[in-house]
Design a protein around this motif. Structure first.
Motif, PDB file in Angstrom:
ATOM      1  N   LYS A  10      -7.362 -22.341   6.071  1.00  0.00           N
ATOM      2  CA  LYS A  10      -7.772 -21.555   4.904  1.00  0.00           C
ATOM      3  C   LYS A  10      -8.016 -20.083   5.227  1.00  0.00           C
ATOM      4  O   LYS A  10      -8.289 -19.296   4.333  1.00  0.00           O
ATOM      5  CB  LYS A  10      -9.041 -22.151   4.290  1.00  0.00           C
ATOM      6  N   MET A  11      -7.949 -19.728   6.499  1.00  0.00           N
ATOM      7  CA  MET A  11      -8.199 -18.333   6.873  1.00  0.00           C
ATOM      8  C   MET A  11      -7.194 -17.412   6.192  1.00  0.00           C
ATOM      9  O   MET A  11      -6.032 -17.743   6.064  1.00  0.00           O
ATOM     10  CB  MET A  11      -8.082 -18.145   8.391  1.00  0.00           C
ATOM     11  N   GLU A  12      -7.694 -16.272   5.783  1.00  0.00           N
ATOM     12  CA  GLU A  12      -6.820 -15.276   5.176  1.00  0.00           C
ATOM     13  C   GLU A  12      -6.905 -13.988   5.979  1.00  0.00           C
ATOM     14  O   GLU A  12      -6.911 -12.893   5.434  1.00  0.00           O
ATOM     15  CB  GLU A  12      -7.216 -15.052   3.720  1.00  0.00           C
ATOM     16  N   LEU A  13      -6.981 -14.148   7.294  1.00  0.00           N
ATOM     17  CA  LEU A  13      -7.126 -12.990   8.169  1.00  0.00           C
ATOM     18  C   LEU A  13      -5.925 -12.065   8.114  1.00  0.00           C
ATOM     19  O   LEU A  13      -6.043 -10.881   8.363  1.00  0.00           O
ATOM     20  CB  LEU A  13      -7.344 -13.441   9.618  1.00  0.00           C
ATOM     21  N   ASN A  14      -4.774 -12.606   7.828  1.00  0.00           N
ATOM     22  CA  ASN A  14      -3.566 -11.794   7.882  1.00  0.00           C
ATOM     23  C   ASN A  14      -3.167 -11.242   6.528  1.00  0.00           C
ATOM     24  O   ASN A  14      -2.002 -11.183   6.187  1.00  0.00           O
ATOM     25  CB  ASN A  14      -2.398 -12.601   8.476  1.00  0.00           C
ATOM     26  N   LYS A  15      -4.138 -10.832   5.768  1.00  0.00           N
ATOM     27  CA  LYS A  15      -3.807 -10.174   4.509  1.00  0.00           C
ATOM     28  C   LYS A  15      -3.058  -8.893   4.858  1.00  0.00           C
ATOM     29  O   LYS A  15      -3.536  -8.068   5.623  1.00  0.00           O
ATOM     30  CB  LYS A  15      -5.077  -9.813   3.745  1.00  0.00           C
ATOM     31  N   ASP A  30      -8.686   7.257  -6.116  1.00  0.00           N
ATOM     32  CA  ASP A  30      -9.394   6.118  -6.701  1.00  0.00           C
ATOM     33  C   ASP A  30      -8.466   4.910  -6.886  1.00  0.00           C
ATOM     34  O   ASP A  30      -8.894   3.767  -6.719  1.00  0.00           O
ATOM     35  CB  ASP A  30     -10.031   6.489  -8.044  1.00  0.00           C
ATOM     36  N   GLN A  31      -7.222   5.162  -7.216  1.00  0.00           N
ATOM     37  CA  GLN A  31      -6.255   4.079  -7.371  1.00  0.00           C
ATOM     38  C   GLN A  31      -5.925   3.451  -6.018  1.00  0.00           C
ATOM     39  O   GLN A  31      -5.747   2.228  -5.918  1.00  0.00           O
ATOM     40  CB  GLN A  31      -4.980   4.603  -8.042  1.00  0.00           C
ATOM     41  N   VAL A  32      -5.836   4.280  -4.980  1.00  0.00           N
ATOM     42  CA  VAL A  32      -5.593   3.778  -3.617  1.00  0.00           C
ATOM     43  C   VAL A  32      -6.743   2.871  -3.188  1.00  0.00           C
ATOM     44  O   VAL A  32      -6.526   1.754  -2.701  1.00  0.00           O
ATOM     45  CB  VAL A  32      -5.426   4.944  -2.609  1.00  0.00           C
ATOM     46  N   ILE A  33      -7.965   3.335  -3.418  1.00  0.00           N
ATOM     47  CA  ILE A  33      -9.152   2.552  -3.052  1.00  0.00           C
ATOM     48  C   ILE A  33      -9.152   1.220  -3.792  1.00  0.00           C
ATOM     49  O   ILE A  33      -9.410   0.169  -3.194  1.00  0.00           O
ATOM     50  CB  ILE A  33     -10.438   3.356  -3.325  1.00  0.00           C
ATOM     51  N   GLN A  34      -8.834   1.233  -5.077  1.00  0.00           N
ATOM     52  CA  GLN A  34      -8.808   0.001  -5.867  1.00  0.00           C
ATOM     53  C   GLN A  34      -7.727  -0.955  -5.366  1.00  0.00           C
ATOM     54  O   GLN A  34      -7.957  -2.166  -5.267  1.00  0.00           O
ATOM     55  CB  GLN A  34      -8.589   0.319  -7.352  1.00  0.00           C
ATOM     56  N   LEU A  35      -6.560  -0.434  -5.047  1.00  0.00           N
ATOM     57  CA  LEU A  35      -5.471  -1.260  -4.522  1.00  0.00           C
ATOM     58  C   LEU A  35      -5.911  -1.969  -3.236  1.00  0.00           C
ATOM     59  O   LEU A  35      -5.719  -3.179  -3.079  1.00  0.00           O
ATOM     60  CB  LEU A  35      -4.232  -0.397  -4.262  1.00  0.00           C
ATOM     61  N   PHE A  40      -7.678  -6.428   0.140  1.00  0.00           N
ATOM     62  CA  PHE A  40      -8.408  -6.771   1.361  1.00  0.00           C
ATOM     63  C   PHE A  40      -9.864  -7.148   1.128  1.00  0.00           C
ATOM     64  O   PHE A  40     -10.571  -7.489   2.069  1.00  0.00           O
ATOM     65  CB  PHE A  40      -8.337  -5.610   2.362  1.00  0.00           C
ATOM     66  N   GLY A  41     -10.318  -7.110  -0.109  1.00  0.00           N
ATOM     67  CA  GLY A  41     -11.718  -7.414  -0.407  1.00  0.00           C
ATOM     68  C   GLY A  41     -12.148  -8.791   0.065  1.00  0.00           C
ATOM     69  O   GLY A  41     -13.297  -8.994   0.467  1.00  0.00           O
ATOM     70  N   LEU A  52     -12.296   0.454   1.859  1.00  0.00           N
ATOM     71  CA  LEU A  52     -11.816   1.821   1.984  1.00  0.00           C
ATOM     72  C   LEU A  52     -12.654   2.689   1.060  1.00  0.00           C
ATOM     73  O   LEU A  52     -12.958   2.286  -0.056  1.00  0.00           O
ATOM     74  CB  LEU A  52     -10.337   1.862   1.571  1.00  0.00           C
ATOM     75  N   THR A  53     -13.031   3.866   1.542  1.00  0.00           N
ATOM     76  CA  THR A  53     -13.818   4.787   0.726  1.00  0.00           C
ATOM     77  C   THR A  53     -13.146   6.159   0.716  1.00  0.00           C
ATOM     78  O   THR A  53     -12.271   6.436   1.529  1.00  0.00           O
ATOM     79  CB  THR A  53     -15.248   4.943   1.281  1.00  0.00           C
ATOM     80  N   LYS A  54     -13.600   7.006  -0.186  1.00  0.00           N
ATOM     81  CA  LYS A  54     -13.097   8.379  -0.226  1.00  0.00           C
ATOM     82  C   LYS A  54     -13.356   9.081   1.099  1.00  0.00           C
ATOM     83  O   LYS A  54     -12.495   9.803   1.604  1.00  0.00           O
ATOM     84  CB  LYS A  54     -13.763   9.152  -1.367  1.00  0.00           C
TER      85      LYS A  54
END
Length: 191
Positions: A10-15, A30-35, A40-41, A52-54
């Motif tokens: 069930k690992m999703e390490l390789n997102k 802001d769109q990049v951060i949301q993507l 990867f959330g 990811l942040t500004k």
């Protein structure tokens, strides 16, 4: 520890941010951060952690980890580079990431290098390595169980977890050191 095989499956390490998930349109920060948050959330350890942040993006730009943006928008090439940076920064220093990507950034800007094929290879290799990691993790779990079978059953689960953590960290260190040696070679070759 009884469910390690289920956990590994069930690992999703390789997102990975796949090419078809990257818009062809240039994006604002802001769109990049949301993507990245959407993709990867799931890998965050807790809700306070940020993917990811500004500030991160601005630091990557100031540190010249990717070529300059135009009109406050990030191109598909920028997004591919940021995805690679996101993965590399977990094991390498920002300076090592910059050194690794420096020649690629120059190829993109000076030679009009098409990053798409290289990025596809990067994602394919990562996916293949994840499948191999799952096999290796199952083998390691079996080996750890063999080594801990004689321990008092009330502490056996903890001791298995301890050996797994120590083994995973050990392997991570081996890979990180190998990557650092390659970064050093890149640096020597670029000089």
């Amino acid at each position: 520890m009884k469910d390690i095989y289920e956990y590994v499956d069930k690992m999703e390490l390789n997102k990975q941010l796949k090419l078809d998930e990257i818009p062809d349109l240039d994006l604002y920060m802001d769109q990049v951060i949301q993507l990245f948050e959407n993709k990867f959330g799931i890998l965050k350890r807790d809700e306070e952690e940020k993917v990811l942040t500004k500030t991160m993006i601005n630091n990557y730009a100031k540190g010249k980890l990717f070529f300059p943006i135009e009109n406050k928008k990030y191109s598909k090439n920028h997004l591919m580079l940021i995805a690679m940076i996101y993965q590399m920064k977990g094991a390498l220093s920002i300076n090592d990431v910059r050194m690794t990507l420096d020649a690629l950034n120059k190829m993109i800007t000076e030679e009009n290098f098409d990053l798409t094929k290289l990025y596809e290879s990067y994602v394919d290799i990562a996916n293949d390595r994840m499948q191999q990691l799952k096999v290796e993790m199952k083998q390691l779990t079996t080996e750890v169980e063999d080594h801990t079978s004689a321990y008092d059953s009330k502490r056996a689960d903890y001791l298995k977890q301890l050996l797994l953590v120590a083994s995973f960290v050990n392997m991570s260190n081996y890979y990180r050191r190998a990557a650092e040696k390659i970064v050093d070679a890149i640096e020597r070759n670029e000089k």
